[in-house]
Motif scaffolding. Structure first.
Motif, PDB file in Angstrom:
ATOM      1  N   ASP A   1       9.385 -12.079  18.152  1.00 15.21           N
ATOM      2  CA  ASP A   1       9.685 -11.126  18.759  1.00 15.21           C
ATOM      3  C   ASP A   1       9.565  -9.733  17.908  1.00 15.21           C
ATOM      4  N   ASN A   2      10.801 -10.415  16.792  1.00 15.13           N
ATOM      5  CA  ASN A   2      11.569  -9.234  15.728  1.00 15.13           C
ATOM      6  C   ASN A   2      10.052  -8.993  15.295  1.00 15.13           C
ATOM      7  N   GLN A   3      10.492  -7.523  15.531  1.00 11.66           N
ATOM      8  CA  GLN A   3       9.631  -6.368  14.408  1.00 11.66           C
ATOM      9  C   GLN A   3      10.484  -5.516  13.914  1.00 11.66           C
ATOM     10  N   SER A   4      10.144  -4.841  12.051  1.00 13.48           N
ATOM     11  CA  SER A   4      11.124  -4.024  11.791  1.00 13.48           C
ATOM     12  C   SER A   4      10.169  -2.758  11.055  1.00 13.48           C
ATOM     13  N   ARG A   5      10.158  -1.919  11.210  1.00 12.21           N
ATOM     14  CA  ARG A   5       9.208  -0.560  10.107  1.00 12.21           C
ATOM     15  C   ARG A   5      10.582   0.078   9.456  1.00 12.21           C
ATOM     16  N   VAL A   6       9.460   0.335   8.364  1.00 16.30           N
ATOM     17  CA  VAL A   6      10.008   1.193   7.354  1.00 16.30           C
ATOM     18  C   VAL A   6       9.499   2.499   7.125  1.00 16.30           C
ATOM     19  N   VAL A   7       9.585   3.350   7.098  1.00 14.77           N
ATOM     20  CA  VAL A   7       9.304   4.559   7.128  1.00 14.77           C
ATOM     21  C   VAL A   7       9.784   5.751   6.158  1.00 14.77           C
ATOM     22  N   ILE A   8       8.659   6.268   6.039  1.00 15.55           N
ATOM     23  CA  ILE A   8       8.920   6.997   4.662  1.00 15.55           C
ATOM     24  C   ILE A   8       8.303   8.054   4.850  1.00 15.55           C
ATOM     25  N   PRO A   9       9.173   9.512   4.950  1.00 21.49           N
ATOM     26  CA  PRO A   9       8.049  10.998   5.217  1.00 21.49           C
ATOM     27  C   PRO A   9       7.401  11.700   4.149  1.00 21.49           C
ATOM     28  N   ARG A  10       8.111  10.845   3.071  1.00 21.73           N
ATOM     29  CA  ARG A  10       7.461  11.545   1.815  1.00 21.73           C
ATOM     30  C   ARG A  10       7.156  11.139   0.521  1.00 21.73           C
ATOM     31  N   ALA A  11       5.759  10.368  -0.133  1.00 23.45           N
ATOM     32  CA  ALA A  11       5.812   9.627  -0.985  1.00 23.45           C
ATOM     33  C   ALA A  11       4.635   9.867  -2.165  1.00 23.45           C
ATOM     34  N   MET A  12       4.434   9.345  -3.640  1.00 27.46           N
ATOM     35  CA  MET A  12       3.656   9.840  -4.286  1.00 27.46           C
ATOM     36  C   MET A  12       3.846   8.213  -5.092  1.00 27.46           C
ATOM     37  N   ILE A  13       2.768   7.708  -5.765  1.00 29.44           N
ATOM     38  CA  ILE A  13       2.744   7.118  -6.387  1.00 29.44           C
ATOM     39  C   ILE A  13       3.011   6.565  -7.906  1.00 29.44           C
ATOM     40  N   ALA A  14       3.389   6.422  -7.912  1.00 32.84           N
ATOM     41  CA  ALA A  14       4.584   6.028  -8.922  1.00 32.84           C
ATOM     42  C   ALA A  14       3.935   5.091 -10.372  1.00 32.84           C
ATOM     43  N   GLU A  15       3.156   4.602 -10.314  1.00 28.54           N
ATOM     44  CA  GLU A  15       2.701   3.040 -11.281  1.00 28.54           C
ATOM     45  C   GLU A  15       1.960   2.698 -10.044  1.00 28.54           C
ATOM     46  N   ARG A  16       0.408   2.695 -11.230  1.00 29.51           N
ATOM     47  CA  ARG A  16      -0.262   1.692 -11.086  1.00 29.51           C
ATOM     48  C   ARG A  16      -0.589   0.386 -11.819  1.00 29.51           C
ATOM     49  N   GLY A  17      -0.932  -0.523 -11.533  1.00 29.92           N
ATOM     50  CA  GLY A  17      -1.729  -1.800 -12.332  1.00 29.92           C
ATOM     51  C   GLY A  17      -2.761  -1.708 -12.807  1.00 29.92           C
ATOM     52  N   ALA A  18      -3.436  -2.832 -13.486  1.00 33.94           N
ATOM     53  CA  ALA A  18      -4.563  -2.704 -13.564  1.00 33.94           C
ATOM     54  C   ALA A  18      -5.254  -3.510 -13.216  1.00 33.94           C
ATOM     55  N   ILE A  19      -7.212  -3.213 -12.641  1.00 33.75           N
ATOM     56  CA  ILE A  19      -7.581  -4.195 -12.778  1.00 33.75           C
ATOM     57  C   ILE A  19      -8.197  -5.186 -13.501  1.00 33.75           C
ATOM     58  N   THR A  20      -8.231  -6.009 -12.825  1.00 32.08           N
ATOM     59  CA  THR A  20      -9.146  -7.272 -13.909  1.00 32.08           C
ATOM     60  C   THR A  20     -10.302  -7.505 -13.175  1.00 32.08           C
ATOM     61  N   LEU A  21     -11.646  -7.531 -13.747  1.00 35.04           N
ATOM     62  CA  LEU A  21     -12.996  -7.986 -12.857  1.00 35.04           C
ATOM     63  C   LEU A  21     -12.990  -9.136 -13.552  1.00 35.04           C
ATOM     64  N   HIS A  22     -12.889 -10.177 -12.742  1.00 39.51           N
ATOM     65  CA  HIS A  22     -13.251 -11.874 -12.872  1.00 39.51           C
ATOM     66  C   HIS A  22     -13.935 -12.325 -11.804  1.00 39.51           C
ATOM     67  N   ARG A  23     -14.952 -13.558 -12.438  1.00 39.87           N
ATOM     68  CA  ARG A  23     -15.431 -13.897 -11.593  1.00 39.87           C
ATOM     69  C   ARG A  23     -15.259 -15.005 -10.205  1.00 39.87           C
ATOM     70  N   THR A  24     -13.988 -15.187 -10.692  1.00 37.85           N
ATOM     71  CA  THR A  24     -13.732 -15.993  -9.389  1.00 37.85           C
ATOM     72  C   THR A  24     -12.455 -15.097  -8.591  1.00 37.85           C
ATOM     73  N   SER A  25     -11.976 -14.342  -9.168  1.00 33.04           N
ATOM     74  CA  SER A  25     -11.198 -13.439  -8.357  1.00 33.04           C
ATOM     75  C   SER A  25     -11.246 -11.831  -8.116  1.00 33.04           C
ATOM     76  N   ASN A  26     -10.780 -11.316  -6.842  1.00 33.15           N
ATOM     77  CA  ASN A  26     -10.535 -10.762  -5.597  1.00 33.15           C
ATOM     78  C   ASN A  26     -10.203  -9.073  -6.895  1.00 33.15           C
ATOM     79  N   GLN A  27     -11.034  -7.938  -6.871  1.00 34.52           N
ATOM     80  CA  GLN A  27      -9.958  -7.160  -7.212  1.00 34.52           C
ATOM     81  C   GLN A  27      -9.550  -6.519  -6.601  1.00 34.52           C
ATOM     82  N   GLU A  28      -7.464  -6.714  -7.196  1.00 44.26           N
ATOM     83  CA  GLU A  28      -6.438  -6.326  -6.180  1.00 44.26           C
ATOM     84  C   GLU A  28      -6.532  -4.462  -7.136  1.00 44.26           C
ATOM     85  N   TYR A  29      -5.345  -3.777  -6.452  1.00 48.70           N
ATOM     86  CA  TYR A  29      -5.083  -2.876  -5.700  1.00 48.70           C
ATOM     87  C   TYR A  29      -3.302  -2.901  -6.149  1.00 48.70           C
ATOM     88  N   GLN A  30      -2.266  -2.842  -7.584  1.00 45.34           N
ATOM     89  CA  GLN A  30      -1.250  -2.787  -7.418  1.00 45.34           C
ATOM     90  C   GLN A  30      -0.620  -1.516  -7.777  1.00 45.34           C
TER      91      GLN A  30
END
Length: 195
Positions: free
Chosen positions: A142-171
């Motif tokens: 029953d315990n719920q929490s929420r963070v609200v950020i009114p204004r934000a931008m993407i500061a960093e992006r990780g790399a996408i690894t294309l692999h036969r047995t792993s899904n793509q991820e967006y860091q």
């Protein structure tokens, strides 16, 4: 014998589930309630599945010491900068996560004026940075929490690894921007009154 400190194991919390939502920063109606842990705030859309590493929330306050002649230790600290960052790895390849990751929008390619079923995302050499509003919900029971950020931008992006047995991820690392003197706020329905 001294009294035992006031401890309460029921106040140990886990984030057994949660969601990340976004909306354009301009015109967003910021939520003022904690929510039910399952429903997107009005005007926000879910960014889908997140990796099992979860979401990392990092508030940072950088300071400089103020030293004086009369003391070997600082007499106070002066705030030089403050940050509030969200780090998350999305596992769904959908329009929202990919547009955030690449910093561009998908457009359907037309063939002789007709939709072709092929979508194109153009990567600009001088990209426009998208400003978003972000909400992170998490909870346990029953315990719920929420963070609200009114204004934000993407500061960093990780790399996408294309692999036969792993899904793509967006860091992504998403940094809060100033919003009339605020970086954001936290809401919870857990009793935080003094005990």
């Amino acid at each position: 014998m001294p009294a035992a400190p006031n401890v309460d194991a029921s106040k140990i919390q886990f984030a057994s589930n949660g969601y990340v939502y976004m909306a354009p920063a301009v015109g967003a109606t910021l939520p003022v309630a904690v929510g039910d842990g399952k429903t997107a705030p009005a005007g926000y859309k879910s960014l889908g599945y997140v990796s099992d590493a979860g979401v990392t929330i990092t508030p940072t306050i950088n300071t400089d010491p103020v030293n004086v002649w009369q003391s070997a230790v600082p007499v106070l600290f002066n705030v030089t900068s403050a940050m509030f960052a969200i780090q998350v790895t999305f596992t769904e390849t959908n329009i929202s996560t990919t547009e955030l990751f690449y910093g561009a929008q998908w457009v359907e390619v037309e063939n002789a004026g007709q939709p072709s079923g092929t979508f194109r995302l153009d990567l600009s050499s001088t990209p426009d940075l998208q400003e978003i509003s972000l909400v992170v919900d998490w909870g346990q029971g029953d315990n719920q929490s929420r963070v609200v950020i009114p204004r934000a931008m993407i500061a960093e992006r990780g790399a996408i690894t294309l692999h036969r047995t792993s899904n793509q991820e967006y860091q992504l690392t998403i940094d809060a921007l100033d919003s009339n003197g605020s970086l954001g706020y936290v809401l919870t329905n857990q009793d935080m009154s003094a005990s």
